[in-house]
Structure formats: C-alpha cells, structure tokens
Design a protein around this motif. Structure first.
Motif, mmCIF file in Angstrom:
data_model
loop_
_atom_site.group_PDB
_atom_site.id
_atom_site.type_symbol
_atom_site.label_atom_id
_atom_site.label_comp_id
_atom_site.label_asym_id
_atom_site.label_seq_id
_atom_site.Cartn_x
_atom_site.Cartn_y
_atom_site.Cartn_z
ATOM 1 N N LEU A 143 2.783 14.944 -8.309
ATOM 2 C CA LEU A 143 3.769 16.019 -8.186
ATOM 3 C C LEU A 143 4.482 16.298 -9.507
ATOM 4 N N THR A 144 4.847 15.247 -10.234
ATOM 5 C CA THR A 144 5.601 15.433 -11.474
ATOM 6 C C THR A 144 4.693 15.625 -12.685
ATOM 7 N N ARG A 145 3.482 15.021 -12.635
ATOM 8 C CA ARG A 145 2.476 15.114 -13.698
ATOM 9 C C ARG A 145 2.934 14.485 -15.014
ATOM 10 N N ARG A 146 3.947 13.674 -14.944
ATOM 11 C CA ARG A 146 4.432 12.946 -16.123
ATOM 12 C C ARG A 146 4.799 11.539 -15.687
ATOM 13 N N THR A 147 4.490 10.565 -16.541
ATOM 14 C CA THR A 147 4.613 9.168 -16.145
ATOM 15 C C THR A 147 6.056 8.736 -15.919
ATOM 16 N N LEU A 148 6.938 8.973 -16.881
ATOM 17 C CA LEU A 148 8.315 8.499 -16.751
ATOM 18 C C LEU A 148 9.042 9.136 -15.571
ATOM 19 N N PRO A 149 9.003 10.473 -15.404
ATOM 20 C CA PRO A 149 9.633 11.048 -14.209
ATOM 21 C C PRO A 149 9.027 10.514 -12.911
ATOM 22 N N ALA A 150 7.705 10.274 -12.926
ATOM 23 C CA ALA A 150 7.056 9.739 -11.722
ATOM 24 C C ALA A 150 7.583 8.354 -11.385
ATOM 25 N N MET A 151 7.820 7.539 -12.398
ATOM 26 C CA MET A 151 8.349 6.198 -12.167
ATOM 27 C C MET A 151 9.766 6.256 -11.602
ATOM 28 N N VAL A 152 10.562 7.190 -12.110
ATOM 29 C CA VAL A 152 11.939 7.338 -11.627
ATOM 30 C C VAL A 152 11.940 7.812 -10.175
ATOM 31 N N VAL A 153 11.114 8.818 -9.879
ATOM 32 C CA VAL A 153 11.026 9.329 -8.501
ATOM 33 C C VAL A 153 10.550 8.233 -7.557
ATOM 34 N N THR A 154 9.571 7.465 -8.003
ATOM 35 C CA THR A 154 9.045 6.364 -7.185
ATOM 36 C C THR A 154 10.119 5.324 -6.898
ATOM 37 N N LEU A 155 10.876 4.963 -7.918
ATOM 38 C CA LEU A 155 11.947 3.983 -7.743
ATOM 39 C C LEU A 155 12.966 4.459 -6.712
ATOM 40 N N VAL A 156 13.410 5.712 -6.856
ATOM 41 C CA VAL A 156 14.412 6.258 -5.930
ATOM 42 C C VAL A 156 13.849 6.325 -4.516
ATOM 43 N N ALA A 157 12.607 6.811 -4.383
ATOM 44 C CA ALA A 157 12.002 6.956 -3.061
ATOM 45 C C ALA A 157 11.820 5.614 -2.365
ATOM 46 N N LEU A 158 11.339 4.614 -3.101
ATOM 47 C CA LEU A 158 11.087 3.307 -2.484
ATOM 48 C C LEU A 158 12.389 2.571 -2.167
ATOM 49 N N VAL A 167 0.837 -1.201 0.000
ATOM 50 C CA VAL A 167 0.000 0.000 0.000
ATOM 51 C C VAL A 167 0.870 1.248 0.000
ATOM 52 N N LEU A 168 1.950 1.227 0.759
ATOM 53 C CA LEU A 168 2.877 2.355 0.768
ATOM 54 C C LEU A 168 3.467 2.592 -0.613
ATOM 55 N N GLY A 169 3.784 1.509 -1.317
ATOM 56 C CA GLY A 169 4.312 1.633 -2.671
ATOM 57 C C GLY A 169 3.338 2.346 -3.593
ATOM 58 N N VAL A 170 2.048 1.983 -3.495
ATOM 59 C CA VAL A 170 1.019 2.638 -4.312
ATOM 60 C C VAL A 170 0.937 4.126 -3.988
ATOM 61 N N LEU A 171 0.925 4.460 -2.698
ATOM 62 C CA LEU A 171 0.779 5.855 -2.289
ATOM 63 C C LEU A 171 1.969 6.703 -2.718
ATOM 64 N N ILE A 172 3.172 6.163 -2.556
ATOM 65 C CA ILE A 172 4.360 6.912 -2.976
ATOM 66 C C ILE A 172 4.348 7.126 -4.484
ATOM 67 N N GLY A 173 3.988 6.075 -5.222
ATOM 68 C CA GLY A 173 3.918 6.200 -6.675
ATOM 69 C C GLY A 173 2.868 7.209 -7.101
ATOM 70 N N ALA A 174 1.686 7.148 -6.477
ATOM 71 C CA ALA A 174 0.610 8.074 -6.828
ATOM 72 C C ALA A 174 0.991 9.510 -6.495
ATOM 73 N N ALA A 175 1.608 9.716 -5.330
ATOM 74 C CA ALA A 175 2.040 11.064 -4.948
ATOM 75 C C ALA A 175 3.086 11.595 -5.926
ATOM 76 N N ALA A 176 4.018 10.725 -6.335
ATOM 77 C CA ALA A 176 5.034 11.133 -7.306
ATOM 78 C C ALA A 176 4.395 11.519 -8.631
ATOM 79 N N GLY A 177 3.363 10.779 -9.044
ATOM 80 C CA GLY A 177 2.666 11.084 -10.287
ATOM 81 C C GLY A 177 1.952 12.419 -10.234
#
Length: 247
Positions: free
Chosen positions: A114-129, A102-112
């Motif tokens: 904040l960045t409003r773009r899919t690829l940057p959101a995925m990168v931010v999510t990877l680094v954060a998790l 669930v934390l993974g989903v929330l971090i990914g959604a928050a990154a999406g």
C-alpha cells in the motif's frame, strides 16, 4: 520476561520481514521487471509471501514448543506470575503463536504494497500490530471455558470458600444468594456486623470461577479460529494492494 519478549515476535516479524518484503522492490523499482519474467507477478508475490510465512510460522512454532515446556511446570507448581492467559503465556505457545506470526507477515506485506516504501510500511505495520495486540488482549478470555464452584447453607466465612486447583487461574470470587444471583466480594465491607449484613442480603455461600490449565489447548484452538478470520481478511487486503501496486 522471556514470555513478554516473545509476545513481541509478531511485531518484529511484521516490521522487519513483512514490511520490506515488497516495499523494498517497489521503492527501488525492481518490481517493474517482475512482469517480464516467465513466472509472472502473482507467482512472484505468492513465492515471496509463502517463504516469509513459512519462516515466520516455523520460528513461532519452535519458540512456542519451548515456551510450552517452560510454562507447564510453572503453572502446575503455582509459580509467581504464571498466568497462562497473559500475552507471555497464551500468545507465545501453541497454534496462537503461529497464527499471530503469520498475521504479522501479512499485515507487514500489505502495508508495504500500500505504501510502496519501506520506512512508512514499517511504521504502519508497527501501529497496526500494536492496535491488534491491544484489542486481542481484551478478547482472550472470550475463548475460555471456565468452571464455577459454589457453597451453600450459609457457609460464607473466610475459610469456607471453594478451593481452586493449584494449576488453575482464579477468574472471579463472589458471594452467592439463595436465588443464585451473585454479590461482589466487597459486599457489606463497611458494615459493623458483616455476617448479619450478608444474611440480610440473602447471601448463602461463595461462588468461585476459575480456568483449569487443562482447558488451555481448547481455548487456544478457539482463539486461532478467530485469528484465522482476521488472517483471511488481511489476505484480502493484501490481494487488493498487490493488484494496485503491480498493475
């Protein structure tokens, strides 16, 4: 190997489910039309996020039940590498697995949001998790309730240390002195007469600290409580990001 692979499930869920959840709609402009719908923007956010969280939790719960069934006989028979406090054992079973998913989903959604773009959101999510998992790996044992056995009366020979139960994880082995303080296992290693050296240091016996497998459930629930705090914090960031992105 299976445990280590499943330990990466929160990262995969966060990157491929959480990050594109809102970033894709924001990037393509689809989110602009949400406000004109009858159910409103916050209902849209809650519905999408709720469905993703339920899916992630269900996936983690099902794999966690299977992993627990696999780990229990391994630990009880002292199988090699059956460390139930490792990422492959602790993070993939019980309530911890669900909380991390669930934390993974929330971090990914928050990154999406904040960045409003899919690829940057995925990168931010990877680094954060990955950062979360690195810190988490140093924190697991904080939730453990260990047991300590000692010997006394000058019994500190190699074969006189307390026996650790077969299904327990040995945490520390030390010498204990008459006043109850501990000395490292390597004390007097280089001495010509080690027993005499240990006696001069006041050593009277052994001290063994271990974690029984039966304590794992309580340990996981305590850890889940800590993760719940992080989930709430991430949810707060997500609400803030949603306000900015959907205003």
């Amino acid at each position: 190997m299976l445990g280590l692979a499943l330990a990466g499930l929160p990262v995969i869920i966060g990157m491929f489910i959480g990050a594109p959840l809102f970033a894709g709609d924001l990037e393509t402009g689809t989110a602009k039309f949400v406000g004109v719908q009858s159910y409103g923007r916050w209902s849209w956010v809650a519905t999408k996020l709720g469905m993703a969280a339920v899916f992630a939790g269900a996936a983690a719960l099902s794999t966690g039940i299977a992993m627990k069934a696999l780990w229990t006989p391994l630990v009880n028979h002292m199988a090699v590498n059956a460390d139930f406090t490792s990422a492959g054992g602790f993070d993939t079973t019980g309530p911890v697995a669900v909380a991390l998913a669930v934390l993974g989903v929330l971090i990914g959604a928050a990154a999406g949001l904040l960045t409003r773009r899919t690829l940057p959101a995925m990168v931010v999510t990877l680094v954060a998790l990955l950062a979360v998992k690195t810190v988490w790996s140093q924190m697991r044992m904080m939730f453990a309730t260990t047991v300590t056995k000692t010997t006394g009366g000058g019994r500190f020979g190699e074969g006189e240390s307390p026996k650790v139960p077969d299904n327990a994880l040995e945490v520390d082995t030390s010498y204990v002195t008459g006043d109850g303080s501990l000395r490292g296992w390597g004390t007097c290693t280089n001495a010509e007469d080690r027993p005499a050296c240990l006696r001069r240091d006041g050593v009277v016996g052994w001290s063994k600290e271990y974690l029984p497998f039966s304590h794992m459930d309580a340990m996981q629930w305590a850890a889940t409580g800590a993760l719940a705090g992080l989930i709430l914090l991430t949810a707060g960031v997500l609400v803030y990001a949603a306000r900015r992105a959907l205003r």
